[in-house]
Design an enzyme around this catalytic site. Structure first.
Site, short mmCIF file in Angstrom:
data_model
loop_
_atom_site.label_atom_id
_atom_site.label_comp_id
_atom_site.label_asym_id
_atom_site.label_seq_id
_atom_site.Cartn_x
_atom_site.Cartn_y
_atom_site.Cartn_z
N ALA A 162 4.77 7.21 -0.06
CA ALA A 162 4.01 8.37 0.41
C ALA A 162 4.90 9.61 0.31
CB ALA A 162 3.55 8.17 1.86
N GLY A 201 0.82 -1.21 0.00
CA GLY A 201 0.00 0.00 0.00
C GLY A 201 0.85 1.26 0.00
N ILE A 202 0.22 2.40 0.36
CA ILE A 202 1.00 3.64 0.40
C ILE A 202 1.77 3.70 1.70
CG2 ILE A 202 0.95 6.16 0.11
CD1 ILE A 202 -1.64 5.99 -1.29
N HIS A 203 2.88 3.01 1.75
CA HIS A 203 3.69 3.07 2.97
C HIS A 203 4.60 4.29 2.93
CE1 HIS A 203 7.07 0.97 0.87
NE2 HIS A 203 6.06 0.50 0.17
N ALA A 204 5.45 4.42 3.93
CA ALA A 204 6.18 5.67 4.13
C ALA A 204 6.96 6.13 2.89
CB ALA A 204 7.13 5.53 5.31
#
Lengths: 85, 540
Positions: free
Chosen positions: A19, A13-16
């Site tokens: 992001a 997913g949109i991890h750090a």
């Protein structure tokens, strides 16, 4: 205003990291970029908000872009998502 | 003035030179105080300038990580920088400063808590972990606001540790490879910080009244003269580096004594063993050519944790040491908790006089269920080498008889289960005047005596070794103590026991001849002293 949808393929997913890259990308343009997932909205220029979306694989991400450079911004963000997420 | 050399004088507890950056050891949290301010604009400026400094530091870290671990891993420092630029974050801090008229440190801490809570509440485990990132960047900003840490911050480099004082439970938890030296405001020459420094072979100072805000600064610890220098100039650095090199040369000289016998010129021999406080000290004992382990303090297994160590955990630790010593004697001292070594889960309660209180063998005899777990672990480890057990704080023959009964029960249990164990010598610590006075009787019950000079001196002279104000009255060569040692040796030998010394006095080379003349059979010292004591023996 430009609007498009994107289904997240990245297993995490949109991890750090993505992001961070996404926020950098959004900040290249003057237009406001709004992301929404499952009814939650976030300003794509704010890292905490983007991470706070908790967007995961297979979720549908809506992207709304509004401003002077919305044309270019939409193009560029779309290809960014395809490459990174 | 940032670059001015600052000099702080204290008392050295171990010689040597250390050069490196200072790391302030902070106890617990609650470092941020809520303070009322009048000028919100000025406070916001402070926050913003600290934020800029933090971003610069993160940029440095990013570059460093980029070279060392690659882009993917370095990216986190980039994300941290973005967090500091995040408008929600900045607005939150500014809002708290303006609306509550509070200091920037407090506003940052509040914001960090709020954002961390947001992440903590997310379902995603990965995002939950991000709470730590928020805290991390916020702590960096708070550190800068408080004037701690300047320049590049790398918490991972070996540092000079500055603290008010260090409790045994704190030092056991430290990563020893990251410690160059200890400097404390309080403490005494016999405190655990001092003993630890000696074991680790690193310079240490006590009673140093250093200023606040030294975190991250370059410094030198001169353990010869008891001085801490902060922001040393080039000349001083050069001089100290030379001294450090000289130390290395001396160490090499000592190493030439490796493999040599501990024998006097007139042919008298003595065993020189090492004191260790954990599995990781075995390497130092072997490196310095110790003939065995004369004191294996088992407290490390019990300190710095929330519950009793299991039999298995203990067995593994003992077995590792025993196997590494490959047949050389390993004397394990059963737990010596109490007094200055506290572990909350023992529920020892507060005592008027902990040194005279519920500690060591007294705990073991009144709670045999704790004692038995340790004894089982030790006996099991004895199948892998040469193990001896030694019991601390003995004052009577009856205690020894009770201990031996429990040890027999443990052996029977193991035999019944078919678990192997070896021949185990039984010994006691002689560290109370009572034990000295009845050493003739005690000698009939055990195989060996080991004199714990630290406690023996404390109890004989009625001087609390933790009380730094008493240092001037504390005489480790007091004739009363030396007479007690002599009496113990004579009575031990009469009763067929060998007698050793495992206190700090054993390493005092001005007494080595005295001990050999008395007939002491073994000296057990910190690993770093083994060879210097050997040198002293060979010169007699």
């Amino acid at each position: 205003m430009k609007e498009f949808k994107y289904i997240i393929r990245d297993p995490e997913g949109i991890h750090a990291r993505p992001a961070g890259l996404l926020v950098k990308k959004a900040n290249e343009y003057t237009s406001t970029v709004t992301l929404s997932v499952n009814g939650k909205e976030a300003d794509a220029k704010r890292i905490f908000a983007v991470m706070g979306l908790g967007a995961k694989k297979d979720m549908e991400l809506s992207v709304k872009i509004e401003g002077e450079d919305e044309e270019v911004a939409a193009q560029s963000i779309k290809s960014f998502l395809e490459e990174n997420l | 003035m940032e670059t001015e050399v600052k000099k702080y004088v204290g008392k050295s507890v171990y010689k040597g030179i250390a050069i490196g950056r200072i790391r302030i050891y902070e106890k617990g949290d609650s470092r941020v105080k809520r303070e009322h301010i009048s000028d919100a604009l000025k406070e916001t400026d402070r926050f913003n300038s600290a934020r800029e400094t933090a971003k610069e530091q993160l940029k440095e870290l990013y570059e460093k990580a980029l070279k060392e671990v690659g882009q993917a891993s370095a990216m986190i420092f980039d994300v941290h920088q973005m967090m500091l630029d995040d408008l929600d974050y900045i607005e939150s801090v500014t809002h708290i400063i303006e609306s509550q008229k509070v200091n920037a440190e407090y506003a940052v801490a509040c914001t960090a808590d709020n954002f961390a809570d947001m992440f903590g509440a997310m379902e995603d485990d990965y995002m939950k972990e991000r709470a730590a990132d928020v805290k991390d960047v916020s702590n960096r900003v708070i550190g800068i606001l408080q004037g701690r840490s300047e320049g590049s911050v790398s918490g991972d480099e070996p540092s000079i540790i500055l603290a008010d004082d260090l409790a045994p439970s704190e030092t056991v938890q430290m990563d020893k490879s990251k410690v160059l030296s200890f400097v404390t405001r309080y403490g005494s020459t016999n405190s655990h910080t001092a003993i630890l420094a000696r074991t680790m072979n690193i310079p240490a100072l006590i009673n140093v009244d250093f200023d606040d805000g030294l975190d991250g600064k370059q410094a030198i610890v001169d353990g010869y003269n008891g001085i801490l220098y902060v922001n040393p100039d080039k000349e001083l650095l050069e001089a100290m580096k030379k001294k450090q090199e000289q130390d290395e040369k001396n160490k090499k000289l000592l190493h030439e004594l490796k493999g040599k016998e501990n024998i006097t010129t007139d042919g008298r021999k003595i065993n020189i063993y090492a004191n260790i406080g954990g599995v990781s000290d075995v390497a130092a004992a072997l490196k310095n050519d110790a003939g065995g382990i004369g004191l294996f303090r088992s407290e490390f297994l019990y300190l710095g944790r929330d519950d009793f160590p299991s039999e298995e955990e203990q067995f593994n630790a003992y077995r590792t040491v025993v196997e590494n010593m490959a047949g050389k004697k390993v004397i394990i001292r059963t737990l010596d908790i109490g007094a200055d070594k506290q572990a909350d889960y023992f529920n020892l309660g507060n005592e008027e006089n902990p040194a005279l209180g519920y500690r060591a063998i007294r705990i073991c005899l009144s709670q045999p269920e704790i004692f038995k777990v340790q004894l089982r672990a030790i006996y099991r480890a004895s199948a892998y080498g040469t193990v001896s057990i030694m019991y601390p704080m003995i004052i009577s023959v009856d205690e020894v008889k009770r201990i031996k009964k429990i040890a027999e029960e443990v052996k029977t249990e193991l035999s019944n289960l078919g678990i192997p164990y070896g021949e185990v010598e039984q010994g006691i610590m002689i560290e109370t005047p009572a034990a000295v006075m009845i050493s003739d009787e005690l000698a009939k019950e055990v195989d060996f005596f080991s004199i714990g000079t630290n406690d023996l001196t404390q109890y004989t002279l009625a001087i609390d070794r933790q009380n730094q104000r008493l240092d001037e009255f504390y005489d480790s060569h007091h004739p009363a103590v030396l007479k007690m040692i002599q009496m113990t040796v004579e009575n031990g030998h009469k009763g067929g026991c060998w007698v050793g010394i495992c206190g700090e006095l054993g390493a005092d080379t001005t007494l080595t001849k005295t001990f050999i003349d008395m007939g002491v059979d073994e000296l057990s010292v910190s690993p770093s002293f083994v060879l210097s004591v050997r040198k002293a023996v060979r010169e007699i």
